[in-house]
Design an enzyme around this catalytic site. Sequence first.
Site, PDB file in Angstrom:
ATOM      1  N   GLY A 142      12.401 -11.481  26.017  1.00 52.30           N
ATOM      2  CA  GLY A 142      11.917 -11.393  24.625  1.00 52.30           C
ATOM      3  C   GLY A 142      13.122 -10.307  23.879  1.00 52.30           C
ATOM      4  O   GLY A 142      13.374 -10.697  22.680  1.00 52.30           O
ATOM      5  N   THR A 167      12.053  -9.059  34.227  1.00 49.30           N
ATOM      6  CA  THR A 167      11.313  -9.373  35.457  1.00 49.30           C
ATOM      7  C   THR A 167      11.498 -10.939  35.854  1.00 49.30           C
ATOM      8  O   THR A 167      11.971 -11.120  36.734  1.00 49.30           O
ATOM      9  CB  THR A 167       9.819  -9.425  34.998  1.00 49.30           C
ATOM     10  N   CYS A 168      11.638 -11.643  34.902  1.00 48.24           N
ATOM     11  CA  CYS A 168      11.968 -13.297  35.022  1.00 48.24           C
ATOM     12  C   CYS A 168      13.264 -13.399  35.873  1.00 48.24           C
ATOM     13  O   CYS A 168      13.300 -14.191  36.910  1.00 48.24           O
ATOM     14  CB  CYS A 168      12.144 -13.958  33.801  1.00 48.24           C
ATOM     15  N   CYS A 172      10.374 -15.360  37.574  1.00 46.84           N
ATOM     16  CA  CYS A 172      10.324 -16.821  37.630  1.00 46.84           C
ATOM     17  C   CYS A 172      11.831 -17.159  38.433  1.00 46.84           C
ATOM     18  O   CYS A 172      11.725 -18.214  39.423  1.00 46.84           O
ATOM     19  CB  CYS A 172      10.684 -17.279  36.387  1.00 46.84           C
ATOM     20  N   LYS A 178      11.673 -16.385  42.313  1.00 48.12           N
ATOM     21  CA  LYS A 178      10.277 -17.042  42.966  1.00 48.12           C
ATOM     22  C   LYS A 178      10.836 -18.420  43.032  1.00 48.12           C
ATOM     23  O   LYS A 178      10.607 -19.204  44.051  1.00 48.12           O
ATOM     24  CB  LYS A 178       9.272 -16.941  41.935  1.00 48.12           C
ATOM     25  N   TYR A 227      23.763 -11.946  31.190  1.00 52.55           N
ATOM     26  CA  TYR A 227      22.869 -11.248  30.024  1.00 52.55           C
ATOM     27  C   TYR A 227      23.607 -10.330  29.409  1.00 52.55           C
ATOM     28  O   TYR A 227      23.521 -10.090  28.429  1.00 52.55           O
ATOM     29  CB  TYR A 227      21.565 -10.744  30.672  1.00 52.55           C
ATOM     30  N   GLY A 241      -5.922 -13.635  43.368  1.00 49.82           N
ATOM     31  CA  GLY A 241      -6.255 -14.952  43.162  1.00 49.82           C
ATOM     32  C   GLY A 241      -5.553 -15.468  41.857  1.00 49.82           C
ATOM     33  O   GLY A 241      -5.953 -16.612  41.726  1.00 49.82           O
ATOM     34  N   TYR A 264      -1.778 -16.747  39.721  1.00 45.52           N
ATOM     35  CA  TYR A 264      -0.843 -17.663  40.064  1.00 45.52           C
ATOM     36  C   TYR A 264       0.274 -16.902  41.054  1.00 45.52           C
ATOM     37  O   TYR A 264       0.876 -17.511  41.772  1.00 45.52           O
ATOM     38  CB  TYR A 264      -0.045 -18.452  38.935  1.00 45.52           C
ATOM     39  N   GLU A 297       1.326 -18.577  44.653  1.00 43.72           N
ATOM     40  CA  GLU A 297       2.882 -19.053  44.731  1.00 43.72           C
ATOM     41  C   GLU A 297       3.341 -18.071  45.914  1.00 43.72           C
ATOM     42  O   GLU A 297       4.069 -19.118  46.857  1.00 43.72           O
ATOM     43  CB  GLU A 297       3.621 -18.602  43.526  1.00 43.72           C
ATOM     44  N   ARG A 354      -8.330 -18.188  38.453  1.00 42.44           N
ATOM     45  CA  ARG A 354      -9.269 -18.082  37.118  1.00 42.44           C
ATOM     46  C   ARG A 354      -8.733 -18.287  36.027  1.00 42.44           C
ATOM     47  O   ARG A 354      -7.723 -17.933  35.502  1.00 42.44           O
ATOM     48  CB  ARG A 354      -9.922 -16.769  37.142  1.00 42.44           C
ATOM     49  N   GLY A 411      -2.610  -8.080  39.475  1.00 43.86           N
ATOM     50  CA  GLY A 411      -2.634  -8.106  38.113  1.00 43.86           C
ATOM     51  C   GLY A 411      -1.315  -7.144  37.582  1.00 43.86           C
ATOM     52  O   GLY A 411      -0.756  -6.500  38.544  1.00 43.86           O
ATOM     53  N   ASP A 414       5.052  -9.487  27.097  1.00 41.92           N
ATOM     54  CA  ASP A 414       4.030  -9.141  27.897  1.00 41.92           C
ATOM     55  C   ASP A 414       3.084  -7.753  27.428  1.00 41.92           C
ATOM     56  O   ASP A 414       1.970  -7.431  27.658  1.00 41.92           O
ATOM     57  CB  ASP A 414       4.306  -8.846  29.328  1.00 41.92           C
ATOM     58  N   ALA A 456       2.833 -24.029  34.631  1.00 41.08           N
ATOM     59  CA  ALA A 456       2.831 -24.468  35.863  1.00 41.08           C
ATOM     60  C   ALA A 456       2.730 -23.351  37.094  1.00 41.08           C
ATOM     61  O   ALA A 456       3.127 -22.199  36.670  1.00 41.08           O
ATOM     62  CB  ALA A 456       4.445 -25.103  36.390  1.00 41.08           C
ATOM     63  N   HIS A 483       7.258 -47.350  36.826  1.00 45.87           N
ATOM     64  CA  HIS A 483       6.541 -47.620  38.071  1.00 45.87           C
ATOM     65  C   HIS A 483       7.901 -47.823  39.422  1.00 45.87           C
ATOM     66  O   HIS A 483       8.909 -48.632  39.071  1.00 45.87           O
ATOM     67  CB  HIS A 483       5.900 -49.064  38.155  1.00 45.87           C
ATOM     68  N   GLU A 541       3.035 -42.112  35.979  1.00 43.23           N
ATOM     69  CA  GLU A 541       2.480 -43.401  35.236  1.00 43.23           C
ATOM     70  C   GLU A 541       1.140 -43.328  35.265  1.00 43.23           C
ATOM     71  O   GLU A 541       0.627 -44.014  34.648  1.00 43.23           O
ATOM     72  CB  GLU A 541       3.192 -44.483  35.919  1.00 43.23           C
TER      73      GLU A 541
END
Length: 452
Positions: free
Chosen positions: A16, A42-43, A48, A51, A99, A175, A177, A181, A204, A261, A302, A340, A435, A440
């Site tokens: 950001g 972080t990403c 991201c 990972k 960057y 618990g 993502y 992951e 959650r 967290g 964030d 995702a 297909h 589909e």
Amino acid sequence: MSNLDYDLFVIGAGSGGVRAARMAAGFGARVAVAEDRYMGGTCVNVGCVPKKLYVYASEYGKGFSDAQGFGWEAGVPSFDWATLRDNKKTEISRLNAIYRNLLSGVEADLIDGRATIVDEHTVAVGEQQFSTERILIATGGWPHVPDFPGSEFAITSNEVFDLETFPQRLVVVGGGYIATEFAGIFNGLGANVTQLYRGPLFLRGFDADIRAHAAQEIRKTGVDLRFETNVTAIEQRMTGYMLTLSDGSTMEADAVLYATGRKPNLTGLGLENVDVQLIDNGTIAVDAQFRTSSPSIFALGDVTGGMELTPVALAEGMAFARREFAAMEASPEYEFIPTAVFCQPNIGTVGFTEEEAQAKFGDIELYKSSFKPMKHTISGRDERSFMKLIVDKASDKVVGVHMVGPDAGEIMQGIAIAMKAGATKAVFDNTIGIHPTAAEEFVTMRDPWTED
């Protein structure tokens, strides 16, 4: 205020912050960016990007196994942690340089060091002070480990990518993502993984059917999922760590990863020197234009407690720069943001959960499908995909789409475009599928789901 050093001083060179700085400089603003740790945030460094690289690595193991059903024979594969870790470092270094070049390319000044806000128009980095018309806080989040006996032995997502030795026995606590992951990554790389979560079911905030199906499929991969279980103490031993659990049992591990967290990265920022209000969860309170309670100080990403996603921070950075330096009315749209989870199998989702849709629209219609992916009819792998559509009956609009299965994230990106355009169930029904693909299924589910 042209007598000041800068028009904009950005604290934090993450997604950001860099986007806001680049666009503001492109509009003619004099911009500085201060970063004390990671170019790209972080990403790029501990989120991201690495990972996803590790997810790719973790999927090769089952790929070797699945290939046998298709006639491929090979020797017993082996995995070398150091090769993955060091190749990842090389790639991240390349991105760090990109960057830096992005900022220098628009003649924004990059200042290495932790920035502290001195007053509403002054920022200090080390012994230097800089005057600025606007200050933008974009310092992101930081992993949080709760305090308990032995908590100092836990690692976080910041350290797990670069462990000196591969943990054959890994306990993942959490618990969300991130925890889910990493449990899948290390399980796929060959570790014996246990994932602990204090609640009755992980993930959650996701749709209840998705959470239940994901738990079922992840257990099949070999991850030992234990719900309503927490760590009460960690003790260091000669052979690793001894964990005491909330049910009184114990277990040994080579590493304990806490993903329970993240908190806003505001330590040492100098917020006590200005009138910047925080809300109850410790994030910075901002208005729709990302302005804090101090008129010259802004915050996005964030640290503001919104959706903690890189594309959201990028959208906020663009909107901020356009509004403040190009007199353009701009604000991100937060509805129908696709997400995702790169667990195994993947989760992809966009729109409302069933519970949220029921509360907002009242009369809804559900469409569900569960099936074995075509690949695994020959590979022999016991894996099932799950798809779900949620429709507002009054308007016929599709308001929620959820999937567990291979390539769920890739599929959901395209679905999100249709939903942003207001696609109805009739539009889905009138779309011809590709297909044979899993995707589909989303345009061939004709019969509403019923309890019986």
